[in-house]
Design a protein around this motif. Structure first.
Motif, short mmCIF file in Angstrom:
data_model
loop_
_atom_site.label_atom_id
_atom_site.label_comp_id
_atom_site.label_asym_id
_atom_site.label_seq_id
_atom_site.Cartn_x
_atom_site.Cartn_y
_atom_site.Cartn_z
N LYS A 28 0.86 -1.30 -0.03
CA LYS A 28 -0.11 0.00 0.09
C LYS A 28 1.11 1.32 0.11
N MET A 29 0.75 2.20 -0.86
CA MET A 29 1.24 3.54 -1.14
C MET A 29 0.41 4.55 -1.21
N GLU A 30 0.75 5.78 -0.63
CA GLU A 30 0.02 6.88 -0.73
C GLU A 30 0.22 7.58 -2.25
N SER B 16 5.68 9.13 0.99
CA SER B 16 7.19 9.18 1.16
C SER B 16 7.80 7.95 0.29
N LEU B 17 7.12 7.01 0.35
CA LEU B 17 7.66 5.67 -0.37
C LEU B 17 7.72 5.93 -1.90
N MET C 34 15.83 8.45 -10.60
CA MET C 34 16.66 9.63 -10.96
C MET C 34 18.12 9.50 -10.67
N ASN C 35 18.19 8.73 -9.36
CA ASN C 35 20.01 8.45 -9.03
C ASN C 35 20.42 7.58 -10.12
N LYS C 36 19.56 6.52 -10.61
CA LYS C 36 19.89 5.41 -11.53
C LYS C 36 20.06 6.39 -13.10
N GLY C 37 19.45 7.33 -13.26
CA GLY C 37 19.59 8.00 -14.56
C GLY C 37 18.21 7.81 -15.41
N VAL C 38 17.08 7.38 -14.83
CA VAL C 38 15.81 7.07 -15.40
C VAL C 38 14.66 7.98 -15.05
N PHE C 39 14.12 8.73 -15.75
CA PHE C 39 12.69 9.38 -15.23
C PHE C 39 11.70 8.76 -15.27
N LEU C 40 11.18 8.05 -14.19
CA LEU C 40 9.92 7.35 -14.09
C LEU C 40 9.15 8.05 -12.86
N ARG C 41 7.78 8.12 -13.19
CA ARG C 41 6.97 8.86 -12.13
C ARG C 41 5.79 8.10 -11.61
N PRO C 42 6.13 7.14 -10.39
CA PRO C 42 5.04 6.34 -9.89
C PRO C 42 3.70 6.98 -9.73
N LEU C 43 2.79 6.42 -9.84
CA LEU C 43 1.36 6.77 -9.55
C LEU C 43 0.85 5.75 -8.36
N GLY C 44 1.16 6.20 -7.30
CA GLY C 44 0.80 5.43 -6.03
C GLY C 44 1.70 4.45 -6.16
N ASN C 45 1.09 3.05 -5.94
CA ASN C 45 2.01 1.73 -6.06
C ASN C 45 2.00 1.38 -7.38
N THR C 46 1.71 2.19 -8.48
CA THR C 46 2.03 1.69 -9.81
C THR C 46 3.17 2.34 -10.47
N ILE C 47 3.97 1.43 -11.04
CA ILE C 47 5.25 2.11 -11.78
C ILE C 47 4.94 1.76 -13.30
N TYR C 48 5.07 2.81 -14.03
CA TYR C 48 4.54 2.62 -15.46
C TYR C 48 5.77 3.20 -16.39
N ILE C 49 5.67 2.75 -17.61
CA ILE C 49 6.52 3.08 -18.81
C ILE C 49 5.63 3.63 -19.91
N GLN C 50 6.12 4.78 -20.31
CA GLN C 50 5.32 4.95 -21.73
C GLN C 50 6.62 5.90 -22.60
N VAL C 51 7.40 5.09 -23.26
CA VAL C 51 8.57 5.44 -23.79
C VAL C 51 8.52 6.15 -25.11
#
Length: 421
Positions: free
Chosen positions: A365-367, A371-372, A381-398
């Motif tokens: 569960k994530m807000e 914080s998570l 970002m520290n790994k050099g990849v811009f990904l923007r989580p939507l709550g507990n969803t990590i998505y790609i649209q390259v």
């Protein structure tokens, strides 16, 4: 003083609580899939800057086309004039949109494209001497931040302070392949008790809800039901349009076509803002009258801006090339392979993909803005990849022009991030 420091003196950023997170990363250059910050650090733009720059940043063909247009006509009001870039764009869109679409109204962005669609639907019935005030929309949908678009959206994280001021909306669940009959019964109930003007929906994929994919057959039945009740169907293709789902538009997966379609984001390949609300000839005809007030008196100063139209024309040219179509197919196949692999991870609840869109839900569960989520964003970002989580969803649209090496780095970064959950 750095750009980041200067930013904090006067700027107010969207979707941000400045008290908790005052810093904004300063980007000084973008080319292809790579963003470069003021310290020289590079990041793969794995979400195409909110699903806009699908042909990569500063694409030479698109910028070249816009440069040529800037030499001859920059801006002209569209209420009294017309111009070749807008006419050409209408002709290009006719060739790739569902065949029932025939008229194009220009807007500034995705929210205003939806806003115009809602007003079209309301006035359509008003012009026919019929008052309809209710809309149907999916639960957890997102359609923008102007008041009409916000009304049909179902995410309270964005709408909370404004709930008392919104339109009359009846919400239905998205079809999941098992609940279609129940949804159709719900629509029957809604129409028996309300004067419904339109049904606003994201076809196939709900973006801001977490790239949730729903059942195309069920959606088709819903659209058929709406048409049987003379309810105008409004497809919000702002996120899904122009190839992202593997076809030109998500509506191409559905037999029953919408009456109105909202377009933006990748329409101009992320170069400049512009949006379009398209509709059938039947809807357009309802606004033709000897009475001036029956015209559609809705206008944006930069409607059909010639420079934006030039960008859109160039983007459609690229979309239809064999190279881009092959790239889309290759990314889709690559996502499917990664989906099978990552689905087995114990910290992944579900994974899904459609075209160049991939998403996974973490088994925690994530807000939505907590914080998570911030910890994950910082890790990426520290790994050099811009990904923007939507709550507990990590998505790609390259972007469609991403290299195999860049895409693999995106996958590897996501997989590595699971270790910090």
């Amino acid at each position: 003083m750095t750009l980041q420091e200067r930013d904090k003196k006067h700027l107010w950023h969207p979707l941000k609580q400045h008290q908790l997170n005052p810093d904004s990363l300063a980007i000084v250059k973008a080319k292809g899939c790579i963003l470069t910050d003021e310290n020289g650090n590079e990041y793969i733009d794995a979400v195409s800057s909110w699903y806009t720059c699908m042909f990569g940043h500063c694409n030479d063909y698109i910028t070249g086309s816009v440069y040529q247009q800037m030499q001859t006509l920059d801006q002209i009001m569209f209420s009294d004039f017309t111009h070749e870039p807008a006419i050409e764009l209408s002709e290009k869109l006719i060739n790739i949109l569902p065949k029932n679409q025939n008229r194009f109204f220009f807007n500034d962005n995705g929210s205003t494209a939806v806003e115009a669609a809602i007003k079209m639907a309301l006035q359509y019935y008003f012009n026919l001497d019929e008052k309809r005030t209710t809309f149907i929309a999916f639960e957890n949908g997102f359609h923008g931040d102007t008041f009409g678009a916000m009304s049909v959206s179902g995410l309270s994280v964005y709408n909370g302070p404004f709930e008392d001021f919104l339109m009359d909306i009846k919400r239905i669940p998205v079809p999941d392949g098992k609940n279609t009959a129940k949804i159709l019964q719900q629509i029957q109930q809604i129409t028996s008790e309300n004067k419904v003007a339109g049904f606003v929906y994201e076809p196939i994929i709900q973006g801001a809800a977490g790239m949730k994919i729903h059942d195309a057959k069920g959606l088709n039945e819903i659209l058929k039901c709406c048409k049987a009740h003379d309810i105008l169907t409004i497809a919000d293709e702002v996120m899904t349009g122009f190839g992202k789902t593997g076809r030109n538009f998500a509506s191409d997966f559905i037999e029953t076509k919408p009456d109105i379609i909202c377009l933006s984001k990748a329409l101009t390949a992320g170069l400049v803002p512009m949006a379009i609300t398209s509709c059938t000839e039947k809807i357009y005809t309802a606004f033709l009258s000897n009475q001036i007030a029956k015209g559609f008196f809705h206008c944006h100063t930069y409607s059909a801006n010639p420079i934006a139209c030039a960008a859109a024309n160039a983007a459609i040219d690229l979309l239809q090339t064999d190279e881009i179509q092959q790239n889309i197919a290759a990314i889709s196949k690559s996502h499917q392979v990664f989906q099978q692999q990552i689905s087995k991870h114990p910290k992944v609840k579900t994974a899904r993909s459609q075209g160049v869109i991939f998403a996974l839900d973490l088994d925690t569960k994530m807000e939505r803005y907590g914080s998570l989520r911030d910890k994950l964003l910082a890790f990426f970002m520290n790994k050099g990849v811009f990904l923007r989580p939507l709550g507990n969803t990590i998505y790609i649209q390259v972007p469609y022009i991403i290299t195999k090496k860049e895409l693999q780095k995106v996958y590897n970064t996501i997989e590595a991030s699971l270790e910090i959950i």
